[in-house]
Design an enzyme around this catalytic site. Structure first.
Site, PDB file in Angstrom:
ATOM      1  N   LYS A 107       0.840  -1.196   0.000  1.00  0.00           N
ATOM      2  CA  LYS A 107       0.000   0.000   0.000  1.00  0.00           C
ATOM      3  C   LYS A 107       0.877   1.249   0.000  1.00  0.00           C
ATOM      4  O   LYS A 107       1.820   1.340   0.777  1.00  0.00           O
ATOM      5  CB  LYS A 107      -0.909   0.023   1.228  1.00  0.00           C
ATOM      6  CG  LYS A 107      -1.831   1.254   1.292  1.00  0.00           C
ATOM      7  CD  LYS A 107      -2.720   1.219   2.520  1.00  0.00           C
ATOM      8  CE  LYS A 107      -2.027   1.724   3.761  1.00  0.00           C
ATOM      9  NZ  LYS A 107      -1.825   3.209   3.747  1.00  0.00           N
ATOM     10  N   ASP A 141      -3.602   4.149  -1.616  1.00  0.00           N
ATOM     11  CA  ASP A 141      -4.506   4.624  -0.575  1.00  0.00           C
ATOM     12  C   ASP A 141      -4.496   6.149  -0.589  1.00  0.00           C
ATOM     13  O   ASP A 141      -3.893   6.798   0.257  1.00  0.00           O
ATOM     14  CB  ASP A 141      -4.060   4.084   0.790  1.00  0.00           C
ATOM     15  CG  ASP A 141      -5.044   4.414   1.893  1.00  0.00           C
ATOM     16  OD1 ASP A 141      -6.209   4.715   1.582  1.00  0.00           O
ATOM     17  OD2 ASP A 141      -4.637   4.377   3.073  1.00  0.00           O
ATOM     18  N   LYS A 194      -7.430   8.090  -0.938  1.00  0.00           N
ATOM     19  CA  LYS A 194      -8.671   8.628  -0.349  1.00  0.00           C
ATOM     20  C   LYS A 194      -9.153   9.856  -1.115  1.00  0.00           C
ATOM     21  O   LYS A 194      -9.364  10.931  -0.550  1.00  0.00           O
ATOM     22  CB  LYS A 194      -8.463   8.950   1.127  1.00  0.00           C
ATOM     23  CG  LYS A 194      -8.098   7.741   1.984  1.00  0.00           C
ATOM     24  CD  LYS A 194      -7.965   8.146   3.443  1.00  0.00           C
ATOM     25  CE  LYS A 194      -7.604   6.957   4.323  1.00  0.00           C
ATOM     26  NZ  LYS A 194      -6.223   6.458   4.074  1.00  0.00           N
ATOM     27  N   ASP A 248     -13.217  14.981  -4.274  1.00  0.00           N
ATOM     28  CA  ASP A 248     -13.176  16.284  -4.923  1.00  0.00           C
ATOM     29  C   ASP A 248     -14.383  16.355  -5.845  1.00  0.00           C
ATOM     30  O   ASP A 248     -15.248  15.461  -5.830  1.00  0.00           O
ATOM     31  CB  ASP A 248     -11.863  16.435  -5.711  1.00  0.00           C
ATOM     32  CG  ASP A 248     -11.375  17.877  -5.788  1.00  0.00           C
ATOM     33  OD1 ASP A 248     -12.203  18.753  -6.138  1.00  0.00           O
ATOM     34  OD2 ASP A 248     -10.195  18.125  -5.498  1.00  0.00           O
ATOM     35  N   THR A 262     -10.377   4.155  10.824  1.00  0.00           N
ATOM     36  CA  THR A 262     -10.232   3.280  11.992  1.00  0.00           C
ATOM     37  C   THR A 262      -9.609   3.985  13.180  1.00  0.00           C
ATOM     38  O   THR A 262      -9.552   3.426  14.273  1.00  0.00           O
ATOM     39  CB  THR A 262      -9.397   2.029  11.648  1.00  0.00           C
ATOM     40  OG1 THR A 262      -8.146   2.428  11.093  1.00  0.00           O
ATOM     41  CG2 THR A 262     -10.138   1.140  10.663  1.00  0.00           C
ATOM     42  N   ARG A 312       2.955  -0.640  10.852  1.00  0.00           N
ATOM     43  CA  ARG A 312       4.019  -0.600  11.858  1.00  0.00           C
ATOM     44  C   ARG A 312       4.395  -1.948  12.478  1.00  0.00           C
ATOM     45  O   ARG A 312       5.582  -2.154  12.781  1.00  0.00           O
ATOM     46  CB  ARG A 312       3.650   0.427  12.933  1.00  0.00           C
ATOM     47  CG  ARG A 312       3.851   1.862  12.461  1.00  0.00           C
ATOM     48  CD  ARG A 312       3.132   2.872  13.309  1.00  0.00           C
ATOM     49  NE  ARG A 312       1.696   2.869  13.048  1.00  0.00           N
ATOM     50  CZ  ARG A 312       0.848   3.764  13.540  1.00  0.00           C
ATOM     51  NH1 ARG A 312       1.290   4.718  14.335  1.00  0.00           N
ATOM     52  NH2 ARG A 312      -0.430   3.710  13.244  1.00  0.00           N
TER      53      ARG A 312
END
Length: 238
Positions: free
Chosen positions: A41, A68, A70, A73, A123, A214
């Site tokens: 990603k 990713d 997002k 517009d 999330t 992470r």
């Protein structure tokens, strides 16, 4: 029942989030992970640091890429942006779950292999955050409402918390994807995530693809961490 391809092996269902400061750091991590991971990603951090071009290298090497971004517009801007992503050969692209935005993205991607994923409620949001953002009801209520709107438009998949996967599967049906960030192996630091789940629990709840950052990118031995998560997914799908 999940929507992941029946041919998808466990390592193809784990997406490593390259939320890293430079392409050089990302290249090193991809090299360390080797064949353990085939799906990556790319979001804002790496995307704005040369990651959009790096994605082409990943795709040429046989990896899959999840942009990713997002997007949100006016319709024409989203439409033209998605057309560019289609030409990149990426597998997934996120847009915010607003009807006009989703429709513009779906129109641009129609006839291509690119899957458009709708982001409902991040999330990192809990019920209090949702209320402060001006929404009525809980985070779960908003995820359900936005997912219903997305499905009515023909969206390819939903990005959701693993906590919501079981709730959403009957709503989205067996063929739409549920892609889950906020994955944390048992004992891992939650970081800024508030709605989290372990890899095995997420798969059992109905998630098709797990986005892990992470716990892998920050591990002393990223390959060992990735292999452990893939094995956990394998155990949950066997």
């Amino acid at each position: 029942m999940t929507a992941a391809s029946p041919k998808a092996v466990p390592r193809e269902r784990v997406i490593v989030a390259l939320d890293l400061p430079s392409v050089a750091v990302a290249e090193k991590l991809v090299w360390q992970l080797g064949d353990s991971i085939v799906f990556y990603k790319i979001g804002y951090q790496l995307g704005y640091a040369g990651g959009l071009s790096f994605a082409h290298d990943l795709i040429k090497s046989g990896k899959q890429v999840f942009f990713d971004l997002k997007l949100h517009d006016i319709g024409n801007t989203v439409n033209k942006g998605v057309e560019s992503i289609v030409n990149s050969g990426a597998t997934f692209l996120t847009v915010h779950a607003y009807p006009q935005t989703m429709q513009a993205a779906l129109d641009a991607a129609r006839g291509s292999p690119l899957k458009i994923l709708a982001v409902t409620i991040l999330t990192s949001y809990n019920d209090r955050d949702v209320k402060e953002a001006g929404y009525a009801g809980s985070a779960r209520d908003q995820v359900k409402k936005k997912s219903e709107q997305a499905c009515a438009l023909g969206i390819d998949g939903i990005v959701c918390s693993a906590e919501e996967s079981e709730m959403l599967r009957p709503i989205v049906g067996p063929t739409r994807l549920l892609v889950t960030p906020g994955i944390r192996p048992a004992g891992a630091d939650n970081g800024d995530q508030k709605r989290i789940m372990t890899p095995a629990a997420a798969i059992r709840a109905g998630s098709d693809y797990l986005v892990v950052g992470r716990p892998i990118t920050g591990a002393a031995d990223p390959k060992a961490a990735a292999d452990a998560i893939v094995q956990e997914v394998a155990g949950a799908t066997s």
